[in-house]
Write a protein that holds these residues in place. Structure first.
Motif, PDB file in Angstrom:
ATOM      1  N   GLU A  63       0.823  -1.202   0.000  1.00 19.31           N
ATOM      2  CA  GLU A  63       0.000   0.000   0.000  1.00 19.31           C
ATOM      3  C   GLU A  63       0.862   1.259   0.000  1.00 19.31           C
ATOM      4  O   GLU A  63       0.539   2.250  -0.670  1.00 19.31           O
ATOM      5  N   ILE A  64       1.958   1.240   0.753  1.00 20.38           N
ATOM      6  CA  ILE A  64       2.894   2.364   0.718  1.00 20.38           C
ATOM      7  C   ILE A  64       3.381   2.579  -0.713  1.00 20.38           C
ATOM      8  O   ILE A  64       3.432   3.716  -1.217  1.00 20.38           O
ATOM      9  N   HIS A  65       3.730   1.489  -1.377  1.00 23.93           N
ATOM     10  CA  HIS A  65       4.229   1.590  -2.753  1.00 23.93           C
ATOM     11  C   HIS A  65       3.146   2.109  -3.693  1.00 23.93           C
ATOM     12  O   HIS A  65       3.413   2.953  -4.564  1.00 23.93           O
ATOM     13  N   ALA A  66       1.911   1.630  -3.530  1.00 19.78           N
ATOM     14  CA  ALA A  66       0.808   2.085  -4.374  1.00 19.78           C
ATOM     15  C   ALA A  66       0.528   3.568  -4.188  1.00 19.78           C
ATOM     16  O   ALA A  66       0.050   4.241  -5.105  1.00 19.78           O
ATOM     17  N   LEU A  67       0.838   4.085  -2.992  1.00 21.47           N
ATOM     18  CA  LEU A  67       0.640   5.505  -2.690  1.00 21.47           C
ATOM     19  C   LEU A  67       1.862   6.352  -3.050  1.00 21.47           C
ATOM     20  O   LEU A  67       1.950   7.517  -2.670  1.00 21.47           O
ATOM     21  N   GLY A  68       2.805   5.749  -3.772  1.00 22.31           N
ATOM     22  CA  GLY A  68       3.974   6.493  -4.222  1.00 22.31           C
ATOM     23  C   GLY A  68       5.099   6.548  -3.221  1.00 22.31           C
ATOM     24  O   GLY A  68       6.037   7.336  -3.385  1.00 22.31           O
ATOM     25  N   ARG A 452      -6.534  -0.582  -5.731  1.00 24.28           N
ATOM     26  CA  ARG A 452      -7.310   0.054  -4.665  1.00 24.28           C
ATOM     27  C   ARG A 452      -6.906   1.506  -4.411  1.00 24.28           C
ATOM     28  O   ARG A 452      -7.744   2.339  -4.076  1.00 24.28           O
ATOM     29  N   LEU A 453      -5.621   1.817  -4.561  1.00 23.43           N
ATOM     30  CA  LEU A 453      -5.115   3.073  -4.011  1.00 23.43           C
ATOM     31  C   LEU A 453      -4.465   4.023  -5.014  1.00 23.43           C
ATOM     32  O   LEU A 453      -4.212   5.182  -4.676  1.00 23.43           O
ATOM     33  N   SER A 454      -4.190   3.570  -6.225  1.00 23.13           N
ATOM     34  CA  SER A 454      -3.458   4.428  -7.156  1.00 23.13           C
ATOM     35  C   SER A 454      -4.249   5.668  -7.565  1.00 23.13           C
ATOM     36  O   SER A 454      -3.681   6.756  -7.683  1.00 23.13           O
ATOM     37  N   ASP A 455      -5.546   5.513  -7.807  1.00 24.91           N
ATOM     38  CA  ASP A 455      -6.356   6.683  -8.164  1.00 24.91           C
ATOM     39  C   ASP A 455      -6.345   7.705  -7.031  1.00 24.91           C
ATOM     40  O   ASP A 455      -6.225   8.918  -7.262  1.00 24.91           O
ATOM     41  N   LEU A 456      -6.483   7.218  -5.810  1.00 27.04           N
ATOM     42  CA  LEU A 456      -6.472   8.098  -4.643  1.00 27.04           C
ATOM     43  C   LEU A 456      -5.128   8.813  -4.528  1.00 27.04           C
ATOM     44  O   LEU A 456      -5.073  10.025  -4.274  1.00 27.04           O
ATOM     45  N   ALA A 457      -4.050   8.063  -4.707  1.00 24.85           N
ATOM     46  CA  ALA A 457      -2.709   8.654  -4.618  1.00 24.85           C
ATOM     47  C   ALA A 457      -2.502   9.706  -5.696  1.00 24.85           C
ATOM     48  O   ALA A 457      -1.958  10.785  -5.442  1.00 24.85           O
ATOM     49  N   HIS A 458      -2.941   9.418  -6.906  1.00 24.43           N
ATOM     50  CA  HIS A 458      -2.779  10.359  -8.017  1.00 24.43           C
ATOM     51  C   HIS A 458      -3.586  11.625  -7.783  1.00 24.43           C
ATOM     52  O   HIS A 458      -3.098  12.747  -8.028  1.00 24.43           O
ATOM     53  N   ALA A 459      -4.795  11.477  -7.277  1.00 25.62           N
ATOM     54  CA  ALA A 459      -5.656  12.634  -7.038  1.00 25.62           C
ATOM     55  C   ALA A 459      -5.091  13.566  -5.970  1.00 25.62           C
ATOM     56  O   ALA A 459      -5.334  14.773  -6.002  1.00 25.62           O
ATOM     57  N   HIS A 460      -4.318  13.022  -5.038  1.00 20.71           N
ATOM     58  CA  HIS A 460      -3.754  13.843  -3.963  1.00 20.71           C
ATOM     59  C   HIS A 460      -2.311  14.267  -4.241  1.00 20.71           C
ATOM     60  O   HIS A 460      -1.643  14.812  -3.360  1.00 20.71           O
ATOM     61  N   GLY A 461      -1.838  14.015  -5.439  1.00 19.49           N
ATOM     62  CA  GLY A 461      -0.508  14.470  -5.809  1.00 19.49           C
ATOM     63  C   GLY A 461       0.624  13.602  -5.325  1.00 19.49           C
ATOM     64  O   GLY A 461       1.790  14.015  -5.356  1.00 19.49           O
ATOM     65  N   GLU A 464       3.000  10.154  -9.532  1.00 18.28           N
ATOM     66  CA  GLU A 464       3.238  10.870 -10.776  1.00 18.28           C
ATOM     67  C   GLU A 464       2.360  10.327 -11.899  1.00 18.28           C
ATOM     68  O   GLU A 464       1.913   9.195 -11.874  1.00 18.28           O
ATOM     69  N   ASP A 465       2.146  11.173 -12.914  1.00 20.21           N
ATOM     70  CA  ASP A 465       1.277  10.797 -14.029  1.00 20.21           C
ATOM     71  C   ASP A 465       1.739   9.507 -14.701  1.00 20.21           C
ATOM     72  O   ASP A 465       0.928   8.623 -14.995  1.00 20.21           O
ATOM     73  N   HIS A 466       3.050   9.385 -14.936  1.00 21.08           N
ATOM     74  CA  HIS A 466       3.520   8.219 -15.686  1.00 21.08           C
ATOM     75  C   HIS A 466       3.324   6.927 -14.903  1.00 21.08           C
ATOM     76  O   HIS A 466       3.024   5.887 -15.485  1.00 21.08           O
ATOM     77  N   ARG A 467       3.487   6.993 -13.574  1.00 18.46           N
ATOM     78  CA  ARG A 467       3.256   5.793 -12.772  1.00 18.46           C
ATOM     79  C   ARG A 467       1.776   5.447 -12.721  1.00 18.46           C
ATOM     80  O   ARG A 467       1.395   4.276 -12.739  1.00 18.46           O
ATOM     81  N   HIS A 468       0.919   6.460 -12.666  1.00 13.34           N
ATOM     82  CA  HIS A 468      -0.514   6.206 -12.656  1.00 13.34           C
ATOM     83  C   HIS A 468      -0.966   5.594 -13.979  1.00 13.34           C
ATOM     84  O   HIS A 468      -1.764   4.641 -14.001  1.00 13.34           O
ATOM     85  N   GLU A 469      -0.441   6.112 -15.083  1.00 12.04           N
ATOM     86  CA  GLU A 469      -0.789   5.557 -16.391  1.00 12.04           C
ATOM     87  C   GLU A 469      -0.317   4.112 -16.502  1.00 12.04           C
ATOM     88  O   GLU A 469      -1.005   3.262 -17.104  1.00 12.04           O
ATOM     89  N   GLN A 470       0.829   3.827 -15.931  1.00 10.76           N
ATOM     90  CA  GLN A 470       1.358   2.459 -15.942  1.00 10.76           C
ATOM     91  C   GLN A 470       0.434   1.509 -15.196  1.00 10.76           C
ATOM     92  O   GLN A 470       0.170   0.388 -15.644  1.00 10.76           O
TER      93      GLN A 470
END
Length: 602
Positions: A63-68, A452-461, A464-470
């Motif tokens: 989860e830490i990793h999914a949150l960047g 579960r968490l990538s969209d949330l992480a991306h929305a809160h900054g 990064e865009d490239h990791r979210h797209e991946q």
């Protein structure tokens, strides 16, 4: 909110696992960060076991990793042994555990923190958090009397808050061997009104690798394929280090007799230690007393690194007995008859904040801009500390930028379970995460943390865009695999779009397929609980003692926690359905009044 450039920063107190994640998260959100640590040399240390992950803890790292976050990538970069636990059980409880090279992990953390362009690191000891007349943090004061101005402070002092080390009758002030405790800060937090509890943890003796009879021990290699926290399709995933073997041995009756004969010298049994230790990670003295019917206890001999002189961590024999007794019982263990104890084990007694004084953002309810993360909140373990640090650091930065906070619900992640348990129930012993703590654990698997968490992480900054797209591309592949698996006669060699999908993508799809019926049922339960009228926000300033229908005991419990919504109120120990009905009724009245006021102003 108008702030001077000097005060716009977040100050992070401490540079352990919570402090690292807090600093990196706040910087990702886009605010200046200053980290205050006793010494740069101990940044990111793994002072106890040289491993990251494990049962439920591996879920937190994913989860830490999914949150960047930092921990999963650091563990992958420094891993020298790896296994997935619980493979004989369902995918929901599969748990990654990587043993890391202790020296290289610290070096990796130091380089990452000190080289970060948005983070300044200074050496110093924080003695006080300075609060202005409006109840808002304005600075921290160091031991030399200087002050560092800040708009938000994240306190991640680990076991240093009033820390005392115990080996036999010997007591030494400290948070770790050779490092001074934060005694003044402990006293000052009390003066600010925080309730502190006394807790205890411990560590085993460290052994020299020379003198151990490795041939007499049972070797344990890594899994193949070697497990990772970074996904296989991440192009910037760190390179692998060489692998090592761990070895297994056991205590015996001779060891147990030695310990029984010297129990009176253990600070835990002599009354010297007042703090409460972790129930699920007992010392060897505790094991011998509490499990008197067991003739032996398993020990994992784990190298702390790749270097020839790296010490050996005997996982399973944490102790605070006198050094001479430790040396004697170590030599009574098969394979260790000629082993040399380089550093005796010890217990650490320290202060922790009652986390019921915090919101779900890990912010103080009474002092604006003050956040807490890690063992200071009553948890144990690097992983529990890391996820708290990420959430606290992100929320401190989001608060400064006047953006919505990062909140993870219990059905969204183990992070949500952890935080909700802490701020709702507090803890009278070090809190350790287990899969059994999560009522929605079939939803919360390691393999779907990114989903579960990538969209949330991306929305809160935080991502990064490239990791979210991946991640989005990865999830599309999982959907393709699911579609193929649904076809009659489908096998593991799944085909999609004319090309064979990777086995790890197919495994993700199979996990979803395995739990499909259960997941649908759990999602319906979540939807029902979140339905209209199912959960109501509660103001923090409710006077529970003034509510008709509440017993004094219920009012005291509610006033102590000050829940932010009726779901949290329902999980407070001792709150009866009748008391909860009273709270719901009052909350609905408050909401109707607020709606009426809003309509009148339009």
């Amino acid at each position: 909110m108008q702030l001077s450039s000097a005060s716009r920063r977040v100050i992070v107190v401490g540079a352990g696992h919570a402090g690292l994640e807090a600093a990196f998260a706040a910087a990702r959100v886009g605010v200046p960060v200053t980290v205050v640590t006793g010494t740069r040399a101990t940044i990111g240390q793994t002072p106890c076991n040289p491993s990251v992950g494990g049962v439920a803890k591996g879920h937190l790292v994913h989860e830490i990793h999914a949150l960047g976050g930092f921990m999963g990538r650091a563990a992958d970069a420094c891993a020298i042994h790896g296994r997935v636990l619980n493979l004989s059980k369902g995918p929901a409880v599969h748990a990654t555990r990587l043993q890391v090279d202790k020296l290289r992990y610290g070096q990796y953390a130091q380089a990452s923190l000190l080289g970060h362009p948005g983070i300044t690191t200074i050496e110093g000891l924080v003695e006080a958090v300075c609060i202005d007349d409006g109840g808002r943090v304005r600075a921290v004061r160091l031991a030399d009397g200087s002050e560092l101005e800040a708009a938000a402070v994240v306190i991640t002092t680990g076991t240093f808050l009033g820390g005392v080390l115990h080996t036999g009758a010997s007591q030494t002030p400290g948070g770790r061997v050779g490092e001074a405790p934060a005694t003044a800060l402990s006293q000052q937090l009390r003066s600010l009104g925080f309730r502190l509890v006394r807790l205890k943890t411990g560590t085993p003796p460290r052994l020299a690798p020379q003198g151990i009879d490795w041939a007499a021990l049972e070797p344990q290699g890594s899994d193949d394929p070697f497990p990772r926290f970074c996904a296989a399709d991440e192009p910037d995933a760190p390179a692998r280090l060489p692998e090592v073997h761990c070895h297994i041995t056991y205590t015996n009756e001779a060891v147990h007799e030695l310990i029984r004969a010297h129990l009176h010298e253990s600070p835990m049994y002599s009354g010297q230690i007042e703090g409460i230790g972790p129930r699920y990670c007992p010392s060897l003295e505790d094991k011998v007393v509490r499990f008197a019917d067991k003739s032996r206890h398993q020990i994992f001999l784990e190298p702390e690194g790749l270097d020839a002189d790296a010490l050996i961590y005997p996982n399973g024999i944490s102790t605070s007995l006198p050094a001479a007794v430790q040396a004697a019982f170590v030599r009574a263990i098969p394979g260790l008859e000629h082993a040399r104890v380089v550093r005796p084990g010890y217990a650490v007694e320290y202060d922790a904040v009652d986390a019921r004084a915090l919101t779900h953002e890990l912010a103080s309810k009474d002092h604006q801009g003050v956040y807490f993360a890690g063992q200071i909140n009553g948890t144990s373990g690097y992983e529990e500390a890391g996820i708290q640090g990420l959430l606290a650091g992100a929320n401190a930065a989001l608060w400064l930028r006047e953006r919505a906070p990062l909140r993870i619900a219990r059905d969204q992640g183990y992070a949500g379970v952890l935080v909700d348990d802490l701020v709702t129930q507090g803890c009278d012993e070090p809190y350790r995460m287990f899969t059994s703590r999560a009522e929605y654990r079939l939803l919360l698997r390691e393999d779907n943390a990114d989903a579960r968490l990538s969209d949330l992480a991306h929305a809160h900054g935080l991502l990064e865009d490239h990791r979210h797209e991946q991640v989005m591309r990865r999830l599309e592949q999982v959907e393709q695999a699911l579609a193929e698996l649904a076809k009659p006669g489908a096998k593991s060699g799944t085909q999609a779009s004319g090309s064979q999908l990777p086995a790890w993508i197919v495994a993700k799809a199979r996990a979803r397929q395995t739990y499909a019926g259960y997941l649908d049922r759990q999602r319906r339960e979540v939807a029902r609980l979140r339905g209209e009228g199912g959960n109501i926000q509660l103001p923090l300033d409710i006077d529970y003692f003034a509510l008709d229908g509440l017993t004094r005991e219920a009012a005291e419990r509610l006033a102590q926690v000050r829940p932010t919504d009726t779901h949290q109120a329902a999980r407070i120990p001792g709150i009866t359905p009748a008391a909860l009905s009273c709270v719901w009724a009052h909350a609905r009245i408050l909401n109707r009044r607020a709606s009426a006021r809003g309509a009148a102003q339009q």
